[in-house]
Design a protein around this motif. Sequence first.
Motif, PDB file in Angstrom:
ATOM      1  N   GLY A   1       3.571   6.098  -5.504  1.00 25.21           N
ATOM      2  CA  GLY A   1       3.157   6.310  -6.842  1.00 25.21           C
ATOM      3  C   GLY A   1       2.306   7.651  -7.019  1.00 25.21           C
ATOM      4  N   TRP A   2       1.153   7.555  -5.994  1.00 20.79           N
ATOM      5  CA  TRP A   2       0.340   8.557  -6.060  1.00 20.79           C
ATOM      6  C   TRP A   2       0.845   9.862  -5.819  1.00 20.79           C
ATOM      7  N   VAL A   3       1.472   9.858  -4.477  1.00 15.79           N
ATOM      8  CA  VAL A   3       2.336  11.107  -4.544  1.00 15.79           C
ATOM      9  C   VAL A   3       3.025  11.627  -5.397  1.00 15.79           C
ATOM     10  N   LEU A   4       3.957  10.793  -5.935  1.00 13.80           N
ATOM     11  CA  LEU A   4       4.982  11.273  -7.021  1.00 13.80           C
ATOM     12  C   LEU A   4       4.387  11.525  -8.252  1.00 13.80           C
ATOM     13  N   SER A   5       3.162  11.123  -8.467  1.00 17.51           N
ATOM     14  CA  SER A   5       2.344  11.443  -9.788  1.00 17.51           C
ATOM     15  C   SER A   5       2.076  12.994 -10.163  1.00 17.51           C
ATOM     16  N   ASP A   6       2.166  13.854  -8.922  1.00 20.76           N
ATOM     17  CA  ASP A   6       1.803  15.284  -9.132  1.00 20.76           C
ATOM     18  C   ASP A   6       3.033  15.949  -8.632  1.00 20.76           C
TER      19      ASP A   6
ATOM     20  N   MET B   1       0.815  -1.157  -0.030  1.00 20.13           N
ATOM     21  CA  MET B   1       0.172  -0.122   0.033  1.00 20.13           C
ATOM     22  C   MET B   1       0.831   1.325  -0.111  1.00 20.13           C
ATOM     23  N   ALA B   2       1.913   1.260   0.595  1.00 16.07           N
ATOM     24  CA  ALA B   2       2.509   2.465   0.911  1.00 16.07           C
ATOM     25  C   ALA B   2       3.456   2.731  -0.625  1.00 16.07           C
ATOM     26  N   LEU B   3       3.817   1.604  -1.227  1.00 17.51           N
ATOM     27  CA  LEU B   3       4.366   1.874  -2.705  1.00 17.51           C
ATOM     28  C   LEU B   3       3.414   2.553  -3.586  1.00 17.51           C
ATOM     29  N   GLN B   4       1.987   2.129  -3.476  1.00 19.71           N
ATOM     30  CA  GLN B   4       1.159   2.624  -4.343  1.00 19.71           C
ATOM     31  C   GLN B   4       0.722   4.046  -3.981  1.00 19.71           C
ATOM     32  N   ALA B   5       0.825   4.125  -2.580  1.00 14.61           N
ATOM     33  CA  ALA B   5       0.705   5.792  -2.227  1.00 14.61           C
ATOM     34  C   ALA B   5       1.964   6.512  -2.546  1.00 14.61           C
TER      35      ALA B   5
ATOM     36  N   ASP C   1      -4.902  15.257   0.969  1.00 13.38           N
ATOM     37  CA  ASP C   1      -4.142  14.286   0.276  1.00 13.38           C
ATOM     38  C   ASP C   1      -4.618  12.969   0.827  1.00 13.38           C
ATOM     39  N   LEU C   2      -4.952  12.726   1.923  1.00 14.94           N
ATOM     40  CA  LEU C   2      -5.425  11.332   2.566  1.00 14.94           C
ATOM     41  C   LEU C   2      -6.517  10.988   1.661  1.00 14.94           C
ATOM     42  N   VAL C   3      -7.501  11.743   1.850  1.00 14.00           N
ATOM     43  CA  VAL C   3      -8.774  11.566   0.977  1.00 14.00           C
ATOM     44  C   VAL C   3      -8.620  11.291  -0.558  1.00 14.00           C
ATOM     45  N   ASN C   4      -7.845  12.016  -1.144  1.00 14.86           N
ATOM     46  CA  ASN C   4      -7.758  12.112  -2.485  1.00 14.86           C
ATOM     47  C   ASN C   4      -6.926  10.583  -2.960  1.00 14.86           C
ATOM     48  N   ALA C   5      -5.986  10.532  -2.223  1.00 20.27           N
ATOM     49  CA  ALA C   5      -5.294   9.224  -2.045  1.00 20.27           C
ATOM     50  C   ALA C   5      -6.084   7.897  -1.997  1.00 20.27           C
ATOM     51  N   ALA C   6      -6.787   7.847  -0.907  1.00 22.04           N
ATOM     52  CA  ALA C   6      -7.595   6.909  -0.581  1.00 22.04           C
ATOM     53  C   ALA C   6      -8.550   6.456  -1.944  1.00 22.04           C
ATOM     54  N   PHE C   7      -8.983   7.676  -2.453  1.00 17.77           N
ATOM     55  CA  PHE C   7      -9.954   7.661  -3.367  1.00 17.77           C
ATOM     56  C   PHE C   7      -9.386   6.955  -4.545  1.00 17.77           C
ATOM     57  N   ALA C   8      -8.126   7.656  -5.097  1.00 20.24           N
ATOM     58  CA  ALA C   8      -7.521   7.003  -6.156  1.00 20.24           C
ATOM     59  C   ALA C   8      -6.952   5.595  -6.165  1.00 20.24           C
ATOM     60  N   LEU C   9      -6.694   5.280  -4.949  1.00 21.73           N
ATOM     61  CA  LEU C   9      -6.203   3.657  -4.600  1.00 21.73           C
ATOM     62  C   LEU C   9      -7.094   2.748  -4.458  1.00 21.73           C
ATOM     63  N   ASP C  10      -8.587   3.446  -4.340  1.00 25.19           N
ATOM     64  CA  ASP C  10      -9.381   2.359  -3.876  1.00 25.19           C
ATOM     65  C   ASP C  10      -9.220   1.863  -2.568  1.00 25.19           C
ATOM     66  N   ILE C  11      -8.887   2.659  -1.614  1.00 22.87           N
ATOM     67  CA  ILE C  11      -8.848   1.852  -0.389  1.00 22.87           C
ATOM     68  C   ILE C  11      -9.490   3.178   0.515  1.00 22.87           C
ATOM     69  N   SER C  12      -9.583   2.842   1.929  1.00 18.33           N
ATOM     70  CA  SER C  12     -10.078   3.608   2.685  1.00 18.33           C
ATOM     71  C   SER C  12      -9.178   4.524   3.351  1.00 18.33           C
ATOM     72  N   PRO C  13      -9.475   5.696   3.614  1.00 18.39           N
ATOM     73  CA  PRO C  13      -8.422   6.383   4.587  1.00 18.39           C
ATOM     74  C   PRO C  13      -7.795   5.836   5.894  1.00 18.39           C
ATOM     75  N   GLU C  14      -8.790   5.167   6.565  1.00 21.94           N
ATOM     76  CA  GLU C  14      -8.620   4.211   7.681  1.00 21.94           C
ATOM     77  C   GLU C  14      -7.590   3.431   7.382  1.00 21.94           C
ATOM     78  N   ALA C  15      -7.470   2.727   6.285  1.00 20.20           N
ATOM     79  CA  ALA C  15      -6.624   1.694   5.860  1.00 20.20           C
ATOM     80  C   ALA C  15      -5.324   2.496   5.929  1.00 20.20           C
ATOM     81  N   ILE C  16      -5.179   3.637   5.110  1.00 17.11           N
ATOM     82  CA  ILE C  16      -3.785   4.122   5.154  1.00 17.11           C
ATOM     83  C   ILE C  16      -3.411   4.385   6.470  1.00 17.11           C
ATOM     84  N   ILE C  17      -4.068   5.041   7.390  1.00 14.12           N
ATOM     85  CA  ILE C  17      -3.719   5.291   8.766  1.00 14.12           C
ATOM     86  C   ILE C  17      -3.303   4.146   9.596  1.00 14.12           C
TER      87      ILE C  17
END
Length: 76
Positions: A7-12, A1-5, A53-69
């Motif tokens: 990728g999302w961070v680096l996409s902008d 999940m962190a690697l996917q995140a 960013d948390l909400v946008n990343a969660a949406f883009a990665l199709d996971i919940s913000p709680e899962a990222i936390i």
Amino acid sequence: MALQALGWVLSDGPRAERFLGLTGLSPDELRAGLGDPAILGAVLELLANHEADLVNAAFALDISPEAIIAARKELS
């Protein structure tokens, strides 16, 4: 999940620059540390500390913000 995140961070460009600026990492250090839990945790920490960013990343990665936390807590 962190690697996917990561990728999302680096996409902008501005978001990627903010991440590198906050962590003090160079692009080479980031590439070399992709398997380092501290670096991966820093990605999730960035998202956890910026709700938009948390909400946008969660949406883009199709996971919940709680899962990222939860993943951030596991890496710290």
